[in-house]
Each structure stands twice: as structure tokens, then as C-alpha cells.
Scaffold this motif. Sequence first.
Motif, mmCIF file in Angstrom:
data_model
loop_
_atom_site.group_PDB
_atom_site.id
_atom_site.type_symbol
_atom_site.label_atom_id
_atom_site.label_comp_id
_atom_site.label_asym_id
_atom_site.label_seq_id
_atom_site.Cartn_x
_atom_site.Cartn_y
_atom_site.Cartn_z
ATOM 1 N N GLU A 123 0.835 -1.198 0.000
ATOM 2 C CA GLU A 123 0.000 0.000 0.000
ATOM 3 C C GLU A 123 0.877 1.257 0.000
ATOM 4 O O GLU A 123 1.724 1.442 0.870
ATOM 5 C CB GLU A 123 -0.910 0.003 1.230
ATOM 6 N N TYR A 124 0.699 2.095 -0.980
ATOM 7 C CA TYR A 124 1.404 3.378 -1.030
ATOM 8 C C TYR A 124 0.653 4.297 -1.970
ATOM 9 O O TYR A 124 -0.109 3.830 -2.813
ATOM 10 C CB TYR A 124 2.875 3.184 -1.441
ATOM 11 N N PRO A 125 0.784 5.626 -1.829
ATOM 12 C CA PRO A 125 1.568 6.348 -0.827
ATOM 13 C C PRO A 125 0.787 6.512 0.467
ATOM 14 O O PRO A 125 -0.298 5.941 0.635
ATOM 15 C CB PRO A 125 1.787 7.708 -1.495
ATOM 16 N N LEU A 126 1.331 7.314 1.387
ATOM 17 C CA LEU A 126 0.643 7.664 2.624
ATOM 18 C C LEU A 126 -0.646 8.392 2.270
ATOM 19 O O LEU A 126 -0.674 9.192 1.331
ATOM 20 C CB LEU A 126 1.546 8.583 3.445
ATOM 21 N N PRO A 127 -1.760 8.119 2.981
ATOM 22 C CA PRO A 127 -2.999 8.858 2.713
ATOM 23 C C PRO A 127 -2.739 10.362 2.686
ATOM 24 O O PRO A 127 -1.968 10.879 3.499
ATOM 25 C CB PRO A 127 -3.904 8.455 3.885
ATOM 26 N N PRO A 128 -3.351 11.087 1.734
ATOM 27 C CA PRO A 128 -2.981 12.490 1.476
ATOM 28 C C PRO A 128 -3.222 13.459 2.620
ATOM 29 O O PRO A 128 -2.663 14.553 2.632
ATOM 30 C CB PRO A 128 -3.851 12.853 0.264
ATOM 31 N N GLU A 129 -4.039 13.089 3.599
ATOM 32 C CA GLU A 129 -4.306 14.007 4.701
ATOM 33 C C GLU A 129 -3.182 14.025 5.742
ATOM 34 O O GLU A 129 -3.227 14.817 6.693
ATOM 35 C CB GLU A 129 -5.627 13.651 5.394
ATOM 36 N N TYR A 130 -2.162 13.170 5.579
ATOM 37 C CA TYR A 130 -1.095 13.073 6.579
ATOM 38 C C TYR A 130 0.245 13.527 6.008
ATOM 39 O O TYR A 130 0.518 13.377 4.816
ATOM 40 C CB TYR A 130 -0.948 11.632 7.074
ATOM 41 N N LYS A 131 1.082 14.013 6.910
ATOM 42 C CA LYS A 131 2.469 14.339 6.583
ATOM 43 C C LYS A 131 3.364 13.816 7.705
ATOM 44 O O LYS A 131 2.965 13.792 8.864
ATOM 45 C CB LYS A 131 2.663 15.850 6.432
ATOM 46 N N VAL A 132 4.575 13.415 7.323
ATOM 47 C CA VAL A 132 5.601 13.029 8.296
ATOM 48 C C VAL A 132 6.740 14.030 8.181
ATOM 49 O O VAL A 132 7.305 14.221 7.101
ATOM 50 C CB VAL A 132 6.108 11.598 8.051
ATOM 51 N N LEU A 133 7.061 14.679 9.291
ATOM 52 C CA LEU A 133 8.132 15.666 9.350
ATOM 53 C C LEU A 133 9.261 15.109 10.205
ATOM 54 O O LEU A 133 9.026 14.326 11.122
ATOM 55 C CB LEU A 133 7.619 16.980 9.930
#
Length: 261
Positions: free
Chosen positions: A145-155
Amino acid sequence: MSDRMGICNICGSYKQLTKEHVPPKKAFNNGRWTEYLYEENQWADNPLILPKNKRINQGGITFFSICGKCNNDTGRWYARSFSDFCHYNMDILRRVKGRTSLYVPNEINPLRVIKQIITMFFAINDNEFRIRHINLVKFILNQDEYPLPPEYKVLAYYKVDENLRYIQESFIGNFKSGPKPIMITEISHPPFGFLLTNATDKNEIDTRLENITYFSFFPIEEKRLINLKLNTLPTVINIPGDYRSKKEIEEAIMKSKSRRK
């Protein structure tokens, strides 16, 4: 194996829960660490004063929040790639004494790394986190499964000091008016700090953080040479998204006290 029964923070099944190292044990999380036991309202006057009561723990920081199957599966799929990523960057930080501002080339498996990061956030949060973020369950339990669901970000940022930070899902912003409050959960353990957020832009938290969400845009088996540039930030107090130095916090405390006089 533990004898603790409960609801798994990932799959939601009621099972025997196992010990989950966050970060993985091989990612420098196997030694002694100090847990300070804060009392209610202890931070009211000066958050820099550490409590006298503390507990010395051995064997790394762990959580009993994930069942054996989810622990074993995610560990087998993602933990080694993440640990290799940590070892490479820790070596860089040691060479430059934690003051890097260079682009550091990393040959990594980006998707496996970011899936391990998301797994760690499930481990440190409560069981309701799974319900509120069900799309993330699918992201980590399905390797492809990719990419990360669009509502999330990793900083991300580099972390070298010993002030660890493990913060469950929190919200920052104005709750009475203005934009919708921003969700944030944070893990800070050398050599990295990571934030998971729904902020639309990293500027809403701190411009010095690097957005690594693009790690999730590669197939599971693909390796890439990533030119990573991260700032080294302090985590002096246990407030999510706060990267002030001790001096900056002391100055803020003095200003606050002077206004109250």
C-alpha cells in the motif's frame, strides 16, 4: 512474551499484547533511560525544573500496545530498513558532532522506513488512535500500500540530546476561532525526531522541520539514494512541536513573570 491482554492498537483484535520497542531495539533503543515522575501542575512556574522523583529503566523504551502478529509482521517487514537508516545517520551525526547542515546521501528503502515510523506512532498512542486513523492501519498492514494517505504528513529532524519526547496525539491552535486545530503526535529519540500531522504545510508547526512524506511514494522493494538535509533541534521540554533552546525558554519564563508583576 507478556501475559497482558488487550486490544491491539493496530488490528483492533483482543489478544495477548507483546513488548514493542519504540524505536526498534536495534535502532539504539536497548539501553538505560531515566523516567522523571512529574506531579500535577509541576510545570506551572518553571518547566525546566526536573522532578526529584525518577525511575531508572533498563532495556530500552517499550510499550505493550500491539499484538504478537502485528508486532512480528511489521518488525519483519520494516524494522531492519529503519534501523539501517538510523545507524547510517547516527554515524554522520557523530562525525560532525551533531551540527550537520549538509545534504547527507542515504541509500534506503524509503517506503519501509516510513511504514516503520507510522507503526511506532500506533505503538505510543492509545487504542482510539486506530479508530480515528483507520486509513493508516491499511497503510502499514498492507506492505504494497502506497503512498501515505494524502491528509497526513511526516516531518523529521535530527535529534542528539538526551531529552526524549514521546507525545500521543495532541492538537495545537486556536480552538475558539480561526483555522481548524492541527493534529500532531511526536517521537524524538536519537538520531531522529518524527512528527505525524495533518498540517497542510510544515510552516504551521516549524519551518526547520523537513517533510519526508515523499518516502511513501516508492514501491515496497525499491531503494533510492535520498539526499537528506535535516536540522538538529533540541527537545528541552515535553511540548509537541516546541524546539526552543533552554536559553529561549528561560527568557520566555522571565518575560512571563515580569508581565505578572
